[in-house]
Design a protein around this motif. Sequence first.
Motif, PDB file in Angstrom:
ATOM      1  N   SER A  72       0.730  -1.125   0.130  1.00  0.00           N
ATOM      2  CA  SER A  72      -0.027   0.007  -0.087  1.00  0.00           C
ATOM      3  C   SER A  72       0.864   1.175   0.143  1.00  0.00           C
ATOM      4  CB  SER A  72      -0.976  -0.104   1.171  1.00  0.00           C
ATOM      5  OG  SER A  72      -0.002  -0.143   2.433  1.00  0.00           O
ATOM      6  N   ASN A  73       2.298   1.101   0.505  1.00  0.00           N
ATOM      7  CA  ASN A  73       2.817   2.386   0.678  1.00  0.00           C
ATOM      8  C   ASN A  73       3.994   2.180  -0.835  1.00  0.00           C
ATOM      9  OD1 ASN A  73       4.589   4.195   1.065  1.00  0.00           O
ATOM     10  ND2 ASN A  73       5.554   3.248   3.053  1.00  0.00           N
ATOM     11  N   LEU A  74       3.784   3.167  -1.535  1.00  0.00           N
ATOM     12  CA  LEU A  74       4.445   3.218  -3.059  1.00  0.00           C
ATOM     13  C   LEU A  74       5.903   3.499  -2.486  1.00  0.00           C
ATOM     14  CD1 LEU A  74       2.054   4.992  -5.310  1.00  0.00           C
ATOM     15  CD2 LEU A  74       2.684   2.638  -5.391  1.00  0.00           C
ATOM     16  N   GLN A  75       6.274   4.338  -1.538  1.00  0.00           N
ATOM     17  CA  GLN A  75       7.486   4.796  -0.961  1.00  0.00           C
ATOM     18  C   GLN A  75       8.410   3.715  -0.721  1.00  0.00           C
ATOM     19  OE1 GLN A  75       7.250   7.978   1.618  1.00  0.00           O
ATOM     20  NE2 GLN A  75       6.645   9.580   0.088  1.00  0.00           N
ATOM     21  N   ALA A  76       7.730   2.682  -0.243  1.00  0.00           N
ATOM     22  CA  ALA A  76       8.343   1.531   0.167  1.00  0.00           C
ATOM     23  C   ALA A  76       9.284   0.593  -0.943  1.00  0.00           C
ATOM     24  CB  ALA A  76       7.469   0.555   1.106  1.00  0.00           C
ATOM     25  N   ILE A  77       8.568   0.557  -2.114  1.00  0.00           N
ATOM     26  CA  ILE A  77       9.504   0.054  -2.998  1.00  0.00           C
ATOM     27  C   ILE A  77      10.364   0.960  -3.902  1.00  0.00           C
ATOM     28  CG2 ILE A  77       8.085  -1.967  -3.151  1.00  0.00           C
ATOM     29  CD1 ILE A  77       6.598  -0.980  -5.708  1.00  0.00           C
ATOM     30  N   GLY A  78       9.710   2.409  -3.646  1.00  0.00           N
ATOM     31  CA  GLY A  78      10.654   3.263  -4.624  1.00  0.00           C
ATOM     32  C   GLY A  78      11.013   2.708  -6.090  1.00  0.00           C
ATOM     33  N   SER A  79      12.107   2.825  -6.338  1.00  0.00           N
ATOM     34  CA  SER A  79      12.229   2.572  -7.969  1.00  0.00           C
ATOM     35  C   SER A  79      12.935   1.419  -7.976  1.00  0.00           C
ATOM     36  CB  SER A  79      13.281   3.769  -8.431  1.00  0.00           C
ATOM     37  OG  SER A  79      14.430   3.875  -7.821  1.00  0.00           O
ATOM     38  N   LEU A  80      12.432   0.489  -7.085  1.00  0.00           N
ATOM     39  CA  LEU A  80      13.093  -0.978  -7.270  1.00  0.00           C
ATOM     40  C   LEU A  80      12.815  -1.608  -8.419  1.00  0.00           C
ATOM     41  CD1 LEU A  80      12.710  -2.219  -3.382  1.00  0.00           C
ATOM     42  CD2 LEU A  80      14.854  -1.179  -4.615  1.00  0.00           C
ATOM     43  N   PRO A  81      13.420  -2.520  -9.278  1.00  0.00           N
ATOM     44  CA  PRO A  81      13.095  -3.493 -10.007  1.00  0.00           C
ATOM     45  C   PRO A  81      12.012  -4.448  -9.869  1.00  0.00           C
ATOM     46  CG  PRO A  81      15.257  -4.120  -9.520  1.00  0.00           C
ATOM     47  CD  PRO A  81      15.230  -2.697  -8.544  1.00  0.00           C
ATOM     48  N   GLN A  82      11.448  -4.980 -10.781  1.00  0.00           N
ATOM     49  CA  GLN A  82      10.471  -6.064 -10.488  1.00  0.00           C
ATOM     50  C   GLN A  82      11.228  -7.145  -9.912  1.00  0.00           C
ATOM     51  OE1 GLN A  82       8.377  -7.085 -13.997  1.00  0.00           O
ATOM     52  NE2 GLN A  82       8.683  -9.214 -13.744  1.00  0.00           N
ATOM     53  N   THR A  83      12.489  -7.623 -10.046  1.00  0.00           N
ATOM     54  CA  THR A  83      12.793  -8.812  -9.375  1.00  0.00           C
ATOM     55  C   THR A  83      12.954  -8.620  -7.932  1.00  0.00           C
ATOM     56  OG1 THR A  83      14.959  -8.252 -10.048  1.00  0.00           O
ATOM     57  CG2 THR A  83      13.999  -9.759 -11.553  1.00  0.00           C
ATOM     58  N   LYS A  84      13.270  -7.472  -7.523  1.00  0.00           N
ATOM     59  CA  LYS A  84      13.768  -7.100  -6.106  1.00  0.00           C
ATOM     60  C   LYS A  84      12.000  -7.185  -5.578  1.00  0.00           C
ATOM     61  CE  LYS A  84      18.040  -4.688  -6.119  1.00  0.00           C
ATOM     62  NZ  LYS A  84      18.636  -3.574  -5.902  1.00  0.00           N
ATOM     63  N   VAL A  85      11.325  -6.300  -6.120  1.00  0.00           N
ATOM     64  CA  VAL A  85       9.969  -6.225  -5.628  1.00  0.00           C
ATOM     65  C   VAL A  85       9.400  -7.600  -5.467  1.00  0.00           C
ATOM     66  CG1 VAL A  85       7.405  -5.574  -5.897  1.00  0.00           C
ATOM     67  CG2 VAL A  85       9.571  -4.110  -6.612  1.00  0.00           C
ATOM     68  N   PHE A  86       9.515  -8.598  -6.404  1.00  0.00           N
ATOM     69  CA  PHE A  86       8.966  -9.870  -6.053  1.00  0.00           C
ATOM     70  C   PHE A  86       9.816 -10.562  -5.215  1.00  0.00           C
ATOM     71  CE2 PHE A  86       7.233 -10.251 -10.903  1.00  0.00           C
ATOM     72  CZ  PHE A  86       6.212  -9.393 -10.651  1.00  0.00           C
ATOM     73  N   ALA A  87      10.863 -10.454  -4.914  1.00  0.00           N
ATOM     74  CA  ALA A  87      11.552 -11.237  -3.928  1.00  0.00           C
ATOM     75  C   ALA A  87      11.311 -10.686  -2.596  1.00  0.00           C
ATOM     76  CB  ALA A  87      13.052 -10.790  -4.029  1.00  0.00           C
ATOM     77  N   LEU A  88      10.879  -9.477  -2.438  1.00  0.00           N
ATOM     78  CA  LEU A  88      10.239  -9.019  -1.036  1.00  0.00           C
ATOM     79  C   LEU A  88       8.856  -9.977  -0.762  1.00  0.00           C
ATOM     80  CD1 LEU A  88      11.068  -5.053  -1.304  1.00  0.00           C
ATOM     81  CD2 LEU A  88      12.281  -6.974   0.080  1.00  0.00           C
ATOM     82  N   LEU A  89       8.285 -10.151  -1.844  1.00  0.00           N
ATOM     83  CA  LEU A  89       6.949 -10.779  -1.427  1.00  0.00           C
ATOM     84  C   LEU A  89       7.271 -12.066  -0.374  1.00  0.00           C
ATOM     85  CD1 LEU A  89       5.235 -10.823  -4.809  1.00  0.00           C
ATOM     86  CD2 LEU A  89       4.708  -9.357  -2.722  1.00  0.00           C
ATOM     87  N   GLU A  90       8.559 -12.576  -0.386  1.00  0.00           N
ATOM     88  CA  GLU A  90       8.858 -13.936   0.471  1.00  0.00           C
ATOM     89  C   GLU A  90       8.820 -13.338   1.708  1.00  0.00           C
ATOM     90  OE1 GLU A  90       9.335 -16.938  -0.968  1.00  0.00           O
ATOM     91  OE2 GLU A  90       8.958 -15.933  -2.765  1.00  0.00           O
ATOM     92  N   ILE A  91       8.714 -12.307   2.179  1.00  0.00           N
ATOM     93  CA  ILE A  91       8.726 -11.645   3.672  1.00  0.00           C
ATOM     94  C   ILE A  91       7.331 -11.542   3.713  1.00  0.00           C
ATOM     95  CG2 ILE A  91       9.554 -10.049   5.299  1.00  0.00           C
ATOM     96  CD1 ILE A  91      11.808  -9.404   3.409  1.00  0.00           C
ATOM     97  N   PRO A  92       6.927 -11.936   5.179  1.00  0.00           N
ATOM     98  CA  PRO A  92       5.326 -11.641   5.819  1.00  0.00           C
ATOM     99  C   PRO A  92       5.121 -10.210   5.490  1.00  0.00           C
ATOM    100  CG  PRO A  92       6.379 -13.263   7.129  1.00  0.00           C
ATOM    101  CD  PRO A  92       7.626 -12.648   6.111  1.00  0.00           C
ATOM    102  N   GLN A  93       4.003 -10.083   5.024  1.00  0.00           N
ATOM    103  CA  GLN A  93       3.615  -8.466   4.827  1.00  0.00           C
ATOM    104  C   GLN A  93       3.716  -7.642   6.070  1.00  0.00           C
ATOM    105  OE1 GLN A  93      -0.503  -8.338   3.196  1.00  0.00           O
ATOM    106  NE2 GLN A  93      -0.376  -5.989   3.133  1.00  0.00           N
ATOM    107  N   ALA A  94       3.661  -8.192   7.020  1.00  0.00           N
ATOM    108  CA  ALA A  94       3.576  -7.370   8.437  1.00  0.00           C
ATOM    109  C   ALA A  94       5.028  -7.055   8.825  1.00  0.00           C
ATOM    110  CB  ALA A  94       2.997  -8.077   9.802  1.00  0.00           C
TER     111      ALA A  94
END
Length: 315
Positions: A72-94
């Motif tokens: 929900s926070n766009l600033q959290a991912i900033g200008s990260l590439p798709q591969t990094k954003v998808f990698a972050l999905l492995e971490i629990p949302q909270a």
Amino acid sequence: MNEIQTTVIDTLTVEILILKQQTAQNIIEIGKRLISVKESLAHGEWGKYLDEKVEFGKSTANNFMRVAKEFSNLQAIGSLPQTKVFALLEIPQAEREEFIANNKVEEMTTRELQQAIKDRDKAVNEKEIYASAMKKAEDAKFISDNLLRESKEAAKADIKKLKDSLKDEKKKSSAEIAKLQSFIGEAKDSGNDEEVVRLQASLNEIQGDLDSSALRIDELESQLKEKPIDVITAEPVIIEKIPEEVAKELQELREKLSQSNSPSVAKFKSNHAVLNQIFKSQLEVMVEIKETDSVTYEKCKNAISNLISKMSERL
């Protein structure tokens, strides 16, 4: 599918294709549009749409939609590439934003980020294992404390019962002791020193057993007030228990007093002492009859023999 739905989907598709060519910040927007398209399609059309229209595999499409729902926070991912954003999905949302804040995600390569996430998962797993082990240890300690308390309480209850039984035994034995003392007096009056010695020995044995049991029960009670033996079962759990020799001796005393406390046993002891005295007296009378009247002596002898025989048959 009607024309309006087709037009909407075509428009969404064009937007998705345009966003694909732009920065990774548009991942969320792609995900939102994929969600809308999926909701508009009939059952079974989703896979075909992904292959023919946007050239996404189902896994990739699911990742886009997850990002749209969970970031929900766009600033959290900033200008990260798709591969990094998808990698972050492995971490629990909270815990995701905290991880991003504590790690220089933008400066990492995708491989370094994936390794950092693996290290984080490993640390979390080890922490959970440790917490689980500590919980089990605490539970085991709690159980052992309860068992020890119950064991102590049971042992104390046993000692109280033993003491009460001993008091009862002393009261019941007083009659037997009084009879023995009476027999001892009679034996002394008749000058039968041998009988006096025998009866006195029997009296001493009864009194000695009672005194010995009372003394040992007091010793066990004192021993139980001291700290029980520690038995190390497994780190970090220590279980305490009543010393084995104390528990064993309590059981032996319990059985001994249980037997001696039986009314039937007490009655037998008393009757047996009386029977011995009567039999001995009868034998003395038989000697006198034999010297004066042999015929009567034989009759009395037969009578005693018949009585002994009948008693033996009844046993």
